[in-house]
Design a protein around this motif. Structure first.
Motif, short mmCIF file in Angstrom:
data_model
loop_
_atom_site.label_atom_id
_atom_site.label_comp_id
_atom_site.label_asym_id
_atom_site.label_seq_id
_atom_site.Cartn_x
_atom_site.Cartn_y
_atom_site.Cartn_z
N LYS A 1 4.35 0.57 1.87
CA LYS A 1 4.47 -0.41 2.95
C LYS A 1 4.03 -1.77 2.44
N PRO B 1 -4.20 -12.42 13.56
CA PRO B 1 -4.40 -11.16 14.26
C PRO B 1 -4.88 -10.02 13.36
N SER B 2 -5.46 -9.02 14.00
CA SER B 2 -5.90 -7.83 13.29
C SER B 2 -4.70 -7.17 12.59
N GLY B 3 -4.91 -6.76 11.36
CA GLY B 3 -3.85 -6.06 10.61
C GLY B 3 -2.86 -7.01 9.95
N SER B 4 -3.10 -8.33 10.00
CA SER B 4 -2.12 -9.27 9.44
C SER B 4 -2.24 -9.42 7.93
N GLY B 5 -3.32 -8.88 7.33
CA GLY B 5 -3.42 -8.90 5.87
C GLY B 5 -4.54 -9.77 5.31
N LYS B 6 -5.41 -10.26 6.17
CA LYS B 6 -6.46 -11.19 5.72
C LYS B 6 -7.41 -10.54 4.71
N THR B 7 -7.90 -9.35 5.05
CA THR B 7 -8.86 -8.70 4.15
C THR B 7 -8.19 -8.32 2.83
N THR B 8 -6.93 -7.91 2.92
CA THR B 8 -6.22 -7.56 1.68
C THR B 8 -6.15 -8.78 0.76
N TYR C 1 0.86 -1.18 0.00
CA TYR C 1 0.00 0.00 0.00
C TYR C 1 0.90 1.23 0.00
N HIS D 1 -12.35 -14.10 13.07
CA HIS D 1 -11.68 -14.14 14.37
C HIS D 1 -12.45 -15.06 15.31
N VAL E 1 2.45 -5.29 2.78
CA VAL E 1 1.51 -5.93 3.73
C VAL E 1 1.33 -7.42 3.46
N1 LIG Z 1 -6.27 0.94 1.88
C1 LIG Z 1 -5.20 0.83 2.66
N2 LIG Z 1 -4.18 1.73 2.59
C2 LIG Z 1 -3.09 1.60 3.38
N3 LIG Z 1 -2.91 0.61 4.26
C3 LIG Z 1 -3.88 -0.31 4.38
C4 LIG Z 1 -5.07 -0.24 3.59
N4 LIG Z 1 -5.87 -1.29 3.93
C5 LIG Z 1 -5.20 -1.98 4.88
N5 LIG Z 1 -4.03 -1.39 5.15
C6 LIG Z 1 -2.99 -1.88 6.11
O1 LIG Z 1 -2.58 -3.16 5.64
C7 LIG Z 1 -2.37 -4.06 6.72
C8 LIG Z 1 -3.28 -5.29 6.52
O2 LIG Z 1 -4.64 -4.89 6.66
P1 LIG Z 1 -5.86 -5.89 6.47
O3 LIG Z 1 -7.11 -5.10 6.61
O4 LIG Z 1 -5.65 -6.66 5.23
O5 LIG Z 1 -5.64 -6.85 7.74
P2 LIG Z 1 -6.69 -7.83 8.45
O6 LIG Z 1 -5.89 -9.01 8.86
O7 LIG Z 1 -7.85 -8.07 7.55
O8 LIG Z 1 -7.15 -7.00 9.71
P3 LIG Z 1 -8.55 -7.06 10.51
O9 LIG Z 1 -8.62 -8.44 11.09
O10 LIG Z 1 -8.39 -6.01 11.56
O11 LIG Z 1 -9.64 -6.77 9.53
C9 LIG Z 1 -2.68 -3.27 8.00
O12 LIG Z 1 -1.44 -2.80 8.48
C10 LIG Z 1 -3.54 -2.13 7.50
O13 LIG Z 1 -3.35 -1.00 8.33
#
Ligand SMILES: Nc1ncnc2c1ncn2[C@@H]1O[C@H](COP(=O)(O)OP(=O)(O)OP(=O)(O)O)[C@@H](O)[C@H]1O
Length: 248
Positions: free
Chosen positions: A37, A58-65, A30, A218, A39
């Protein structure tokens, strides 16, 4: 508007020998310049037809991405990401759109339209598909019956409980008979019983249709419903088949 059969799925995918989702050396970033950065790091993953996979971590680990990349909702930047035999790295907008026709999405915020009835919310998912009105009506009634909402077809979402709304979202995702279901935290707002109920309904319908499910959660209460659990940490994917290892 494209007919639903516009994305040609190779015969080998139907034969189920080839993975439905195949990811190799996928990295994702991103931001730009000094704010860039990373991810996702060197993700490798193969998912077979009919598998039910839970992705946790964990939260922020990249699952949604990762989920949105697989859903063709975000463009892949490096590596390889193949969905139903179609490479999405460097895919055109049209190819991305066509890939989405084979995917059903279920999100935590179910995004039902409050001014449409339950029936009409599900019907919307069929508008871009090339089927007759009679077939559409059959499918909508069948799927709403399967999720236990046959008696709520004419209700508006505001008159339903959280679990019922999520079941409408499942019906909407499955009515077009997608090859893949991607679900992001579908049980987050639900109590234990409703949470298990919605996942069990997804499973039952998906097995009926030979559909593959990838579910991000989760929610430890539903881990036992998966064929395989994959774990994400700091942008890396760890494949662990045993859910107790995750709980520890
Ligand atoms: N659009 C974006 N622009 C910049 N950084 C982003 C963006 N979306 C997510 N991130 C960052 O990318 C990393 C992965 O985020 P992501 O949402 O994929 O994690 P996650 O595991 O799904 O978290 P959660 O369980 O909290 O939903 C995090 O550090 C987040 O802050």
């Amino acid at each position: 508007m494209f007919p639903s059969h516009a994305l040609e799925i190779p015969e080998s995918i139907h034969a189920s020998s080839e993975p439905v989702i195949s990811i190799a050396n996928l990295n994702h970033y991103y931001g730009q310049g000094s704010l860039r950065k990373q991810v996702l790091f060197e993700i490798n993953l193969q998912i077979q037809r009919g598998e039910i996979i839970i992705m946790t971590g964990p939260s922020g680990s990249g699952k949604t991405t990762l989920l949105t990349l697989m859903g063709s909702l975000r463009s892949a930047q490096t590596g390889s990401l193949s969905i139903l035999g179609q490479e999405l790295l460097n895919a055109s907008r049209e190819q991305m759109t066509l890939a989405r026709r084979n995917i059903g999405y279920i999100f935590q915020a179910h995004n039902l339209l409050n001014f449409l009835t339950v029936y009409q919310n599900v019907e919307m998912a069929l508008e871009i598909h090339d089927i007759t009105a009679a077939e559409a009506d059959d499918r909508i009634r069948h799927v709403l019956t399967a999720v236990g909402l046959a008696h709520r077809m004419d209700y508006y979402p505001s008159d339903l409980s959280g679990g019922q709304k999520q079941r409408v979202a499942i019906a909407r995702a499955l009515v077009s008979q997608p090859k893949i279901i991607l679900a992001d935290e579908p049980t987050a707002a639900l109590d234990k019983k409703s949470g298990r109920d919605v996942v069990e309904i997804m499973e039952k319908l998906a097995k009926e249709q030979g559909c593959t499910i990838l579910l991000v959660t989760h929610d430890n209460r539903i881990l036992d419903l998966a064929d395989r659990i994959i774990y994400m940490e700091d942008g890396y994917l760890v494949d662990r088949s045993d859910s107790e290892a995750i709980a520890s």
